[in-house]
Design a protein around this motif. Structure first.
Motif, mmCIF file in Angstrom:
data_model
loop_
_atom_site.group_PDB
_atom_site.id
_atom_site.type_symbol
_atom_site.label_atom_id
_atom_site.label_comp_id
_atom_site.label_asym_id
_atom_site.label_seq_id
_atom_site.Cartn_x
_atom_site.Cartn_y
_atom_site.Cartn_z
ATOM 1 N N LEU A 106 36.233 34.770 -32.158
ATOM 2 C CA LEU A 106 35.835 33.294 -33.180
ATOM 3 C C LEU A 106 34.473 33.001 -32.738
ATOM 4 N N ALA A 107 34.195 32.266 -31.760
ATOM 5 C CA ALA A 107 32.952 31.902 -31.189
ATOM 6 C C ALA A 107 31.974 31.971 -30.826
ATOM 7 N N GLY A 108 31.921 33.778 -30.977
ATOM 8 C CA GLY A 108 31.331 34.684 -30.362
ATOM 9 C C GLY A 108 31.067 35.276 -28.934
ATOM 10 N N LYS A 109 32.277 34.265 -28.255
ATOM 11 C CA LYS A 109 31.604 34.240 -26.889
ATOM 12 C C LYS A 109 32.326 36.082 -26.467
ATOM 13 N N PRO A 110 31.836 36.346 -25.299
ATOM 14 C CA PRO A 110 32.583 37.815 -24.178
ATOM 15 C C PRO A 110 33.874 37.263 -24.234
ATOM 16 N N LEU A 111 34.347 38.573 -24.492
ATOM 17 C CA LEU A 111 36.378 38.363 -23.953
ATOM 18 C C LEU A 111 36.071 39.163 -22.418
ATOM 19 N N PRO A 112 36.730 38.577 -21.543
ATOM 20 C CA PRO A 112 36.516 38.588 -20.049
ATOM 21 C C PRO A 112 37.538 39.470 -19.682
ATOM 22 N N PRO A 129 49.123 47.440 -21.538
ATOM 23 C CA PRO A 129 48.262 46.927 -20.864
ATOM 24 C C PRO A 129 47.522 46.479 -21.544
ATOM 25 N N ASN A 130 46.494 45.333 -20.841
ATOM 26 C CA ASN A 130 45.720 44.023 -20.988
ATOM 27 C C ASN A 130 45.020 44.274 -22.063
ATOM 28 N N ILE A 131 44.270 45.367 -21.675
ATOM 29 C CA ILE A 131 43.029 46.322 -22.950
ATOM 30 C C ILE A 131 43.339 46.804 -23.867
ATOM 31 N N GLU A 132 44.850 47.018 -23.780
ATOM 32 C CA GLU A 132 45.538 47.103 -25.407
ATOM 33 C C GLU A 132 45.520 45.719 -26.464
ATOM 34 N N ILE A 133 45.794 45.052 -25.781
ATOM 35 C CA ILE A 133 46.070 43.772 -25.969
ATOM 36 C C ILE A 133 45.219 43.096 -26.747
ATOM 37 N N VAL A 134 43.863 43.071 -25.541
ATOM 38 C CA VAL A 134 42.899 43.119 -26.269
ATOM 39 C C VAL A 134 41.882 44.066 -27.994
ATOM 40 N N LYS A 150 34.453 27.419 -14.142
ATOM 41 C CA LYS A 150 34.932 28.127 -12.847
ATOM 42 C C LYS A 150 35.752 29.414 -12.272
ATOM 43 N N ASN A 151 36.494 29.593 -13.223
ATOM 44 C CA ASN A 151 37.189 30.861 -13.384
ATOM 45 C C ASN A 151 36.630 31.802 -13.759
ATOM 46 N N TYR A 152 35.406 31.707 -14.460
ATOM 47 C CA TYR A 152 34.951 33.277 -15.320
ATOM 48 C C TYR A 152 33.451 33.640 -14.351
ATOM 49 N N GLU A 153 32.518 32.749 -15.198
ATOM 50 C CA GLU A 153 31.382 32.863 -14.337
ATOM 51 C C GLU A 153 31.748 33.959 -13.085
ATOM 52 N N ALA A 154 32.152 33.136 -12.114
ATOM 53 C CA ALA A 154 31.763 33.336 -10.618
ATOM 54 C C ALA A 154 31.753 35.640 -10.683
ATOM 55 N N ARG A 155 32.731 36.124 -11.712
ATOM 56 C CA ARG A 155 33.188 37.702 -11.836
ATOM 57 C C ARG A 155 32.474 38.044 -12.558
ATOM 58 N N GLN A 156 31.495 37.270 -13.355
ATOM 59 C CA GLN A 156 30.029 37.770 -14.076
ATOM 60 C C GLN A 156 29.895 39.480 -13.348
ATOM 61 N N TYR A 189 34.959 43.408 -33.492
ATOM 62 C CA TYR A 189 34.354 42.681 -31.599
ATOM 63 C C TYR A 189 34.518 42.874 -30.676
ATOM 64 N N ARG A 190 35.406 44.152 -30.622
ATOM 65 C CA ARG A 190 35.328 45.015 -29.407
ATOM 66 C C ARG A 190 33.767 44.867 -28.526
ATOM 67 N N ARG A 191 32.809 44.540 -29.843
ATOM 68 C CA ARG A 191 31.364 44.485 -28.920
ATOM 69 C C ARG A 191 31.532 43.971 -27.847
ATOM 70 N N LEU A 192 32.200 42.397 -27.997
ATOM 71 C CA LEU A 192 31.999 41.202 -27.068
ATOM 72 C C LEU A 192 33.092 41.671 -25.814
ATOM 73 N N VAL A 193 33.763 42.796 -25.771
ATOM 74 C CA VAL A 193 34.582 43.061 -24.202
ATOM 75 C C VAL A 193 33.654 43.379 -22.878
ATOM 76 N N THR A 194 34.212 41.869 -22.259
ATOM 77 C CA THR A 194 33.444 42.217 -20.876
ATOM 78 C C THR A 194 34.269 42.242 -20.029
ATOM 79 N N HIS A 195 33.525 43.751 -18.686
ATOM 80 C CA HIS A 195 35.188 43.946 -18.068
ATOM 81 C C HIS A 195 33.980 43.069 -16.594
ATOM 82 N N VAL A 196 34.758 42.221 -16.081
ATOM 83 C CA VAL A 196 34.642 41.241 -14.934
ATOM 84 C C VAL A 196 35.418 41.211 -13.275
ATOM 85 N N ALA A 197 35.393 41.375 -12.765
ATOM 86 C CA ALA A 197 35.871 41.156 -11.715
ATOM 87 C C ALA A 197 36.687 40.431 -11.188
ATOM 88 N N ASP A 198 38.392 41.343 -10.887
ATOM 89 C CA ASP A 198 39.422 41.291 -10.915
ATOM 90 C C ASP A 198 40.222 40.226 -10.031
#
Length: 353
Positions: free
Chosen positions: A207-213, A256-261, A347-353, A279-288
């Motif tokens: 809703l905020a137009g931010k990435p969906l990690p 699976p999580n991706i199906e939830i998203v 802290k949790n997500y930026e280093a995973r990009q 909104y699917r355009r915002l899906v962003t895969h990050v380091a596990d």
């Protein structure tokens, strides 16, 4: 009267609201109000004599004993816990203190209180410990779902601390006779969920137009339980669960999580379309994250067989209700997204990009 610990958190607050509405019995609600505790969730109970909120720590033995002596509850329903795996990786000490030491403190205070009750009150008293399926570890793709007999194999500081608390509760029953029951639930979702967990994070970020990690490939599988179904299960176990027993509570919704998203994106595309596109355009895969369990699955047949409980919501009905709630309660979301929350997400997500 019952005593609820952690009743300003996500599951605890939903339980308190549900209990007062359905049962109508008074509740003493003890909560430390850490970052995830939110009294705004309980605002509909302001002025209601059936709800007494006490700001305090379950590790404070004197406070717990005072509450037991003053209010004479017939049961303790113990939700209070640090519960976020990612936070446990960054700071495990809080999890050891609250989940292990706090449960120990409650058990000892409850034992002293229960031991002094008269025969009828002693027989009726219950200590219900709310735990998680994560204590069982991780499953392979073809493995059968967790039953109550599955060995504990926790893989994160969070799940290890909850496993320890489960062992303490069991030991206090077998050693001292304390009348306990334990529930181990799958992933909860629904209204009032703090937006660091998967479903509310995806909704609020979209809703905020931010990435969906999405961690890794997004194929981590979980069983999903609508929080109001969880509340009804706890009521039923408190009412009729066999002493010393454990009951798995699940939604029969392995996904699976991706199906939830993707499901959340589709619902938002329908209910609040974005002119910029799906909104699917915002899906962003990050380091596990380290040690990420691949699959959880709950076998809840014991609870259905012995106590007649099964979930009322399918995932499709529950997730639609959840998305609709967040769309209708944007002010609640804005109020909980404090600076501390923003710092944590960074802290949790930026280093995973």
């Amino acid at each position: 009267m019952i005593l609820v610990t952690g009743g300003a958190g996500f599951i605890g607050a939903n339980f308190v609201l549900d209990w007062v509405s359905v049962v109508g019995e008074p509740v003493v609600n003890l909560d430390k109000l850490t970052y995830a505790g939110n009294l705004e969730t309980l605002s509909s109970l302001n002025g209601d004599s059936r709800h007494l909120f006490v700001h305090g720590d379950i590790c404070d033995r004197a406070l717990v004993e005072e509450l037991l002596a003053t209010h004479r509850p017939r049961a303790i329903v113990h939700f209070a816990a640090e519960s976020h795996v990612d936070r446990s990786i960054h700071g495990p000490g809080d999890f050891v203190r609250t989940n292990i030491e706090g449960t120990f403190t409650l058990l000892e205070a409850a034992r002293g209180y229960w031991s002094a009750l008269d025969a009828d009150a002693k027989s009726a008293f219950r200590f219900l410990h709310v735990s998680t399926d994560e204590v069982y570890g991780s499953l392979g793709a073809g493995d059968p779902a967790f039953t109550e007999q599955h060995p504990f194999e926790p893989n994160s500081p969070y799940s290890a601390s909850k496993a320890a608390s489960d062992h303490l509760v069991r030991a206090w029953h077998h050693t001292y006779g304390l009348p306990v029951v334990t529930t181990n639930c799958s992933n909860n979702y629904g209204p009032y969920h703090f937006p660091e967990k998967l479903i509310p994070l995806m909704i609020t970020n979209a809703l905020a137009g931010k990435p969906l990690p999405v961690y890794g490939d997004g194929m981590q599988i979980r069983d999903w339980l609508y929080v109001k179904d969880h509340c009804s299960a706890i009521r039923r176990v408190l009412e009729a669960g066999r002493l010393g027993e454990t009951y798995n509570v699940g939604g029969w919704n392995e996904k699976p999580n991706i199906e939830i998203v993707h499901t959340i994106c589709s619902l938002l595309d329908e209910l609040k379309p974005d002119p910029a596109g799906s909104y699917r355009r915002l899906v962003t895969h990050v380091a596990d994250r380290p040690g990420h369990d691949r699959r959880y699955a709950i076998d809840a047949r014991k609870l259905e067989r012995e106590l007649g409980w099964k979930p009322a919501e399918t995932f499709e009905t529950g997730i639609r209700k959840t998305v609709e709630w967040y769309l209708a309660n944007n002010q609640w979301v804005a109020n909980v997204q404090s600076g501390a929350y923003r710092d944590w997400i960074s802290k949790n997500y930026e280093a995973r990009q």
